[in-house]
Design a protein around this motif. Structure first.
Motif, mmCIF file in Angstrom:
data_model
loop_
_atom_site.group_PDB
_atom_site.id
_atom_site.type_symbol
_atom_site.label_atom_id
_atom_site.label_comp_id
_atom_site.label_asym_id
_atom_site.label_seq_id
_atom_site.Cartn_x
_atom_site.Cartn_y
_atom_site.Cartn_z
ATOM 1 N N VAL A 162 0.844 -1.198 0.000
ATOM 2 C CA VAL A 162 0.000 0.000 0.000
ATOM 3 C C VAL A 162 0.882 1.252 0.000
ATOM 4 O O VAL A 162 0.616 2.212 -0.731
ATOM 5 N N ILE A 163 1.940 1.236 0.778
ATOM 6 C CA ILE A 163 2.880 2.360 0.792
ATOM 7 C C ILE A 163 3.546 2.504 -0.578
ATOM 8 O O ILE A 163 3.677 3.616 -1.106
ATOM 9 N N ALA A 164 3.910 1.387 -1.185
ATOM 10 C CA ALA A 164 4.526 1.420 -2.519
ATOM 11 C C ALA A 164 3.562 1.994 -3.555
ATOM 12 O O ALA A 164 3.968 2.780 -4.421
ATOM 13 N N THR A 165 2.289 1.637 -3.456
ATOM 14 C CA THR A 165 1.292 2.177 -4.388
ATOM 15 C C THR A 165 1.172 3.684 -4.231
ATOM 16 O O THR A 165 1.111 4.422 -5.214
ATOM 17 N N ARG A 166 1.145 4.155 -2.976
ATOM 18 C CA ARG A 166 1.076 5.604 -2.759
ATOM 19 C C ARG A 166 2.288 6.297 -3.383
ATOM 20 O O ARG A 166 2.152 7.357 -3.996
ATOM 21 N N GLU A 167 3.450 5.715 -3.256
ATOM 22 C CA GLU A 167 4.660 6.307 -3.852
ATOM 23 C C GLU A 167 4.564 6.355 -5.372
ATOM 24 O O GLU A 167 4.956 7.340 -5.994
ATOM 25 N N GLN A 168 4.027 5.299 -5.972
ATOM 26 C CA GLN A 168 3.835 5.300 -7.429
ATOM 27 C C GLN A 168 2.832 6.372 -7.848
ATOM 28 O O GLN A 168 3.039 7.061 -8.846
ATOM 29 N N LEU A 169 1.766 6.514 -7.081
ATOM 30 C CA LEU A 169 0.770 7.558 -7.359
ATOM 31 C C LEU A 169 1.419 8.938 -7.269
ATOM 32 O O LEU A 169 1.174 9.810 -8.116
ATOM 33 N N ARG A 170 2.255 9.139 -6.251
ATOM 34 C CA ARG A 170 2.947 10.424 -6.077
ATOM 35 C C ARG A 170 3.874 10.717 -7.257
ATOM 36 O O ARG A 170 3.971 11.852 -7.715
ATOM 37 N N GLU A 171 4.574 9.683 -7.749
ATOM 38 C CA GLU A 171 5.479 9.871 -8.880
ATOM 39 C C GLU A 171 4.724 10.316 -10.125
ATOM 40 O O GLU A 171 5.146 11.252 -10.815
ATOM 41 N N VAL A 172 3.623 9.658 -10.416
ATOM 42 C CA VAL A 172 2.815 10.043 -11.590
ATOM 43 C C VAL A 172 2.263 11.450 -11.390
ATOM 44 O O VAL A 172 2.315 12.281 -12.303
ATOM 45 N N ALA A 173 1.764 11.731 -10.204
ATOM 46 C CA ALA A 173 1.229 13.071 -9.925
ATOM 47 C C ALA A 173 2.314 14.128 -10.125
ATOM 48 O O ALA A 173 2.060 15.181 -10.728
ATOM 49 N N GLY A 174 3.521 13.847 -9.650
ATOM 50 C CA GLY A 174 4.626 14.792 -9.805
ATOM 51 C C GLY A 174 4.956 15.067 -11.260
ATOM 52 O O GLY A 174 5.237 16.214 -11.635
ATOM 53 N N ARG A 175 4.914 14.037 -12.100
ATOM 54 C CA ARG A 175 5.191 14.221 -13.529
ATOM 55 C C ARG A 175 4.175 15.127 -14.208
ATOM 56 O O ARG A 175 4.472 15.764 -15.206
ATOM 57 N N HIS A 176 2.969 15.156 -13.664
ATOM 58 C CA HIS A 176 1.899 15.954 -14.279
ATOM 59 C C HIS A 176 1.601 17.243 -13.513
ATOM 60 O O HIS A 176 0.673 17.969 -13.882
ATOM 61 N N GLY A 177 2.359 17.516 -12.455
ATOM 62 C CA GLY A 177 2.120 18.719 -11.669
ATOM 63 C C GLY A 177 0.790 18.686 -10.930
ATOM 64 O O GLY A 177 0.146 19.710 -10.745
ATOM 65 N N VAL A 178 0.390 17.504 -10.495
ATOM 66 C CA VAL A 178 -0.901 17.311 -9.837
ATOM 67 C C VAL A 178 -0.690 17.046 -8.356
ATOM 68 O O VAL A 178 0.185 16.273 -7.976
ATOM 69 N N ASP A 179 -1.480 17.677 -7.511
ATOM 70 C CA ASP A 179 -1.494 17.395 -6.085
ATOM 71 C C ASP A 179 -2.277 16.102 -5.884
ATOM 72 O O ASP A 179 -3.435 15.997 -6.308
ATOM 73 N N LEU A 180 -1.667 15.093 -5.282
ATOM 74 C CA LEU A 180 -2.307 13.789 -5.145
ATOM 75 C C LEU A 180 -3.583 13.860 -4.319
ATOM 76 O O LEU A 180 -4.567 13.178 -4.623
ATOM 77 N N ARG A 181 -3.619 14.691 -3.294
ATOM 78 C CA ARG A 181 -4.833 14.846 -2.483
ATOM 79 C C ARG A 181 -5.970 15.378 -3.341
ATOM 80 O O ARG A 181 -7.098 14.902 -3.286
ATOM 81 N N THR A 182 -5.651 16.359 -4.183
ATOM 82 C CA THR A 182 -6.646 16.919 -5.105
ATOM 83 C C THR A 182 -7.166 15.838 -6.038
ATOM 84 O O THR A 182 -8.377 15.704 -6.252
ATOM 85 N N ALA A 183 -6.257 15.053 -6.599
ATOM 86 C CA ALA A 183 -6.661 13.983 -7.518
ATOM 87 C C ALA A 183 -7.572 12.976 -6.824
ATOM 88 O O ALA A 183 -8.572 12.532 -7.397
ATOM 89 N N ALA A 184 -7.247 12.613 -5.582
ATOM 90 C CA ALA A 184 -8.061 11.637 -4.855
ATOM 91 C C ALA A 184 -9.469 12.159 -4.615
ATOM 92 O O ALA A 184 -10.450 11.422 -4.760
ATOM 93 N N LEU A 185 -9.588 13.426 -4.254
ATOM 94 C CA LEU A 185 -10.914 14.005 -4.039
ATOM 95 C C LEU A 185 -11.717 14.011 -5.334
ATOM 96 O O LEU A 185 -12.895 13.652 -5.362
ATOM 97 N N GLN A 186 -11.083 14.424 -6.410
ATOM 98 C CA GLN A 186 -11.777 14.463 -7.695
ATOM 99 C C GLN A 186 -12.146 13.059 -8.173
ATOM 100 O O GLN A 186 -13.228 12.846 -8.715
ATOM 101 N N PHE A 187 -11.246 12.110 -7.969
ATOM 102 C CA PHE A 187 -11.505 10.732 -8.372
ATOM 103 C C PHE A 187 -12.729 10.181 -7.647
ATOM 104 O O PHE A 187 -13.573 9.517 -8.240
#
Length: 152
Positions: free
Chosen positions: A53-78
């Motif tokens: 689960v921690i590894a998945t969060r890190e992967q999500l953060r990496e993708v978010a970083g590449r796109h300039g997206v705040d992961l918390r924002t993405a989770a709320l929108q998702f």
């Protein structure tokens, strides 16, 4: 955002074309885990977070970083993207967090971000995602704010 395939399958049975009920997204941020809290979901053992689960969060953060997206924002929108969801439910520990949540729902999240998450298997490939518009734009049509929100 984590474990979204099982939730999608539970609320979207095979063959159901139109939603028959509206639901509230629960734990949009996995009890704060998505935004960095040292707990995952709820329960007595929520501080015992599995390594995958921690590894998945890190992967999500990496993708978010590449796109300039705040992961918390993405989770709320998702959590608000599915047509069977009526509203994301998020806790707030301060007035500032309420403003952050509101701001998150007004922020444009690139369509390419969602496409990469699906391509990488980080979110369920069939899960609806915001289509590059803000929730404010979605609600501009009046009535049910979900009526005018284009999904992928």
């Amino acid at each position: 955002m984590i474990a979204n395939e099982s939730l999608h399958r539970a609320v979207r049975p095979y063959g159901l074309e139109q939603p028959r009920y509206a639901g509230k997204g629960s734990s949009s941020l996995n009890a704060g885990f998505i935004s960095g809290s040292p707990r995952f979901n709820y329960g007595a053992d929520n501080y015992k977070i599995p390594a995958d689960v921690i590894a998945t969060r890190e992967q999500l953060r990496e993708v978010a970083g590449r796109h300039g997206v705040d992961l918390r924002t993405a989770a709320l929108q998702f959590s608000a993207a599915a047509d069977v969801a009526s509203a994301p439910v998020v806790g707030a520990g301060s007035a500032g967090q309420i403003v952050e949540d509101y701001t998150s729902m007004q922020t444009r999240t690139p369509v390419d971000f969602w496409a990469e998450l699906k391509a990488e298997g980080l979110i369920y490939a069939q899960a609806p995602t915001p289509n590059g518009v803000t929730c404010e734009h979605r609600a501009a049509g009046g009535g049910n704010p979900l009526e005018n929100f284009p999904f992928q």
